[in-house]
Scaffold this active site. Structure first.
Site, PDB file in Angstrom:
ATOM      1  N   GLU A  50       1.110  -0.472  -5.091  1.00  0.00           N
ATOM      2  CA  GLU A  50       0.093   0.558  -5.252  1.00  0.00           C
ATOM      3  C   GLU A  50       0.816   1.897  -5.298  1.00  0.00           C
ATOM      4  OE1 GLU A  50      -3.538   3.089  -3.498  1.00  0.00           O
ATOM      5  OE2 GLU A  50      -1.799   2.586  -2.306  1.00  0.00           O
ATOM      6  N   ASP A  80       0.825  -1.201   0.000  1.00  0.00           N
ATOM      7  CA  ASP A  80       0.000   0.000   0.000  1.00  0.00           C
ATOM      8  C   ASP A  80       0.869   1.265   0.000  1.00  0.00           C
ATOM      9  OD1 ASP A  80      -2.795   1.112   0.567  1.00  0.00           O
ATOM     10  OD2 ASP A  80      -1.672   1.985   2.235  1.00  0.00           O
TER      11      ASP A  80
HETATM   12  C1  NOJ Z   1      -4.438   3.278  -0.189  1.00  0.00           C
HETATM   13  C2  NOJ Z   1      -5.633   2.404   0.072  1.00  0.00           C
HETATM   14  O1  NOJ Z   1      -6.068   1.833  -1.128  1.00  0.00           O
HETATM   15  C3  NOJ Z   1      -6.696   3.261   0.713  1.00  0.00           C
HETATM   16  O2  NOJ Z   1      -7.893   2.553   0.874  1.00  0.00           O
HETATM   17  C4  NOJ Z   1      -6.183   3.764   2.032  1.00  0.00           C
HETATM   18  O3  NOJ Z   1      -7.138   4.640   2.616  1.00  0.00           O
HETATM   19  C5  NOJ Z   1      -4.863   4.522   1.855  1.00  0.00           C
HETATM   20  N1  NOJ Z   1      -3.929   3.774   1.054  1.00  0.00           N
HETATM   21  C6  NOJ Z   1      -4.210   4.804   3.177  1.00  0.00           C
HETATM   22  O4  NOJ Z   1      -3.692   3.621   3.696  1.00  0.00           O
END
Ligand code: NOJ
Length: 547
Positions: free
Chosen positions: A247, A205
């Site tokens: 991501e 993430d």
């Molecule tokens: C990316 C995630 O996809 C999202 O859902 C989240 O709120 C943020 N990162 C913070 O962790």
């Protein structure tokens, strides 16, 4: 188990199914989906024809960001199960040849994590340096505020530490300090912990935000890439066959950098492509799509894009021009409630006005363009959303299994559910549910399963080179995918009207397009433009075979 994980390069051919465990199936009647419920549904997931589950965060959390606010990296949130359940899940999945990856939230923790609780005690605490502190809130001014609807600054005041701490997301999510080497070691140990339990990889993430440097926007810094290479060395050295999926919501050059020289991530979400699929469709124009794919830098061998239409977040519009953002907003978010931060918080079916033809068209592009498709739970049955729920909760409502109580998701009292099931006229669970679609051979669910089977029958889709075919009208997007002597031809009509089109297929003269359904009736390709007529939003999948 190790043997299962060890199969190399499986990610190249993977199809992912993104599961929000809390919303999938409740086995304990407490109103929350759980790991045991997910195990019960593995047959269903297997029947979809996907090959890997991506579990959204499963760790203990105060759930102020649905688990992306982790308070313990080494446990399972008790509301969704236990470590034993998790092991049972991975074993049961592996028995079905399904792999399992989970979110790994590395850029921040919850403010309830014991690291932060101890850090707040001040500089004498061994955990103080795990976070980024400052006496003033004016450092790193060039870093954007990501959750702009909620936060006004990336600094928040901690009354106990009597200092500001740095956070890129919600203020209850303090960022970890990667300049402090014990943080790097701790995160690598977290990875080892889950890899030892049999996980097949991680969706990592918020990768771009690990370091902060004055005078930069604090994204994609060289130090961040150096840590990504450390993660990759751990995988290659200790857990070969497992994967890292990034991501990183970034522009193409910065995004592709996360593949490194094949020594960072195995996969990365194709953030630039996603909004351009919606743009191309609405504009009935192939240019946004073709330009995007043709200008994406090449990625190293053995790396793969993860492509997606929708996920658990808003449909982010950060990676498009201002003009395109305005256009997409006006076309896809007609009610201001549909917007959140810089994106549209809607599911696939409602975004496309529940138009089955457009849903199939976007899926057809997703499955035939380069990349490993990621399907968001519920989107295989065209589930709707609830824009009256806050934040991104409207796209995280309970999975609709049947027309039974609580959509077959849970037998708890309805008021106990973590979120209400959908009851609106268009999206209600009595009509839109798995059981009903299994009974109807013409359902979206059956169509998508069929399409996924076709896709996996031909390695051209996952491994083939793409080449766009010149067409006589811009509402048609046509391309070939070629791999080891096999060529597929994919033709899509982005328009709401029937389209006659000439395709420049001279290079394939002498071959005959054979439709994937087995229909041999298409004329042989000549040394002249090839003529086709496409119905509104139609997709045609052919193999080019000797006449
Ligand atoms: C990316 C995630 O996809 C999202 O859902 C989240 O709120 C943020 N990162 C913070 O962790």
């Amino acid at each position: 188990m190790a043997e299962f994980n060890g199969g190399g390069h499986w990610h190249l051919d993977a199809v992912f199914y993104q599961v929000y465990v809390r919303g999938f199936k409740d086995s304990s009647r407490d109103g929350n989906g759980d790991l045991r419920g997910l195990i019960e549904k593995l047959d269903y997931i297997e029947s979809l024809g996907v090959s890997c589950l991506w579990l959204m965060p499963i760790f203990p959390s105060p759930l102020r960001d649905d688990g992306y606010d982790v308070s313990d990296f080494l446990e399972i949130d008790p509301s969704i199960g236990s470590l034993a359940d998790f092991q049972q899940l991975t074993e049961a999945a592996h028995q079905r040849d399904l792999r399992v990856i989970t979110d790994l939230v590395i850029s921040h923790t919850s403010d309830q994590h014991h690291w932060f609780q101890k850090a707040r005690q001040g500089p004498d605490s061994p955990f103080f340096s795990y976070y980024v502190w400052s006496d003033s809130d004016d450092r790193y001014q060039e870093a954007q505020v990501i959750f702009s609807d909620t936060e006004h600054s990336n600094w928040a005041w901690d009354h106990q530490a009597k200092r500001y701490y740095w956070h890129r997301f919600f203020s209850h999510q303090p960022d970890l300090n990667y300049d402090h080497l014990p943080v790097q070691e701790a995160i690598l140990d977290v990875m080892r912990f889950w890899l030892d339990l049999g996980i097949d990889g991680f969706r990592v993430d918020a990768v771009p935000y690990l370091f902060e440097r004055e005078g930069t926007n604090c994204e994609n810094l060289p130090e961040t890439h150096a840590f990504c290479r450390r993660m990759r060395r751990l995988i290659d050295g200790e857990y070969p066959g497992r994967i890292l999926l990034a991501e990183a919501n970034q522009w193409p050059d910065d995004l592709v950098a996360y593949f490194g020289a094949g020594d960072e991530f195995h996969m990365a979400f194709n953030f630039p492509l996603m909004p351009r699929l919606f743009l191309a469709l609405r504009r009935e124009d192939n240019r946004p799509l073709i330009d995007c794919i043709e200008t994406l830098p090449a990625i190293p061998a053995d790396c793969q894009w993860a492509t997606f239409l929708r996920n658990h977040d808003e449909l982010t519009l950060e990676m498009v021009t201002d003009a395109d953002r305005d256009y997409l907003t006006s076309e896809y978010a007609r009610d201001p409630r549909m917007m959140l931060n810089v994106g549209i918080r809607r599911r696939l079916a409602p975004l496309l006005d529940h138009d089955r033809r457009r849903i199939e068209l976007l899926y057809s592009l997703l499955l035939s363009l380069p990349g490993a498709p990621v399907i968001y739970y519920g989107d295989e049955i065209g589930m709707g959303d609830n824009i009256y729920l806050g934040d991104r909760n409207g796209v995280r409502t309970p999975m609709q299994w049947s027309d039974d109580r609580n959509a077959g998701f849970s037998s708890a009292d309805p008021s106990r559910l973590y979120k209400p099931v959908l009851t609106d006229p268009l999206d209600n669970y009595q009509t839109v549910n798995v059981a009903a679609q299994l009974r109807s051979p013409a359902s979206l669910l059956h169509w998508l399963r069929h399409q996924l089977r076709l896709r996996s029958s031909q390695p051209v889709f996952s491994r083939g080179e793409i080449r766009f075919v010149q067409v006589s009208c811009r509402s048609i997007v046509a391309f070939t995918r070629s791999h080891r002597g096999t060529t597929a031809l994919l033709v899509h009509n982005l328009a709401a009207t029937v389209q006659p089109v000439h395709l420049e297929l001279e290079a394939y003269a002498g071959l005959r397009p054979v439709h994937f359904s087995g229909n041999h009736g298409f004329p042989q390709i000549q040394a002249a433009p090839y003529f086709l007529n496409l119905a509104p939003y139609e997709s045609l999948w052919f193999l080019l075979e000797p006449a």
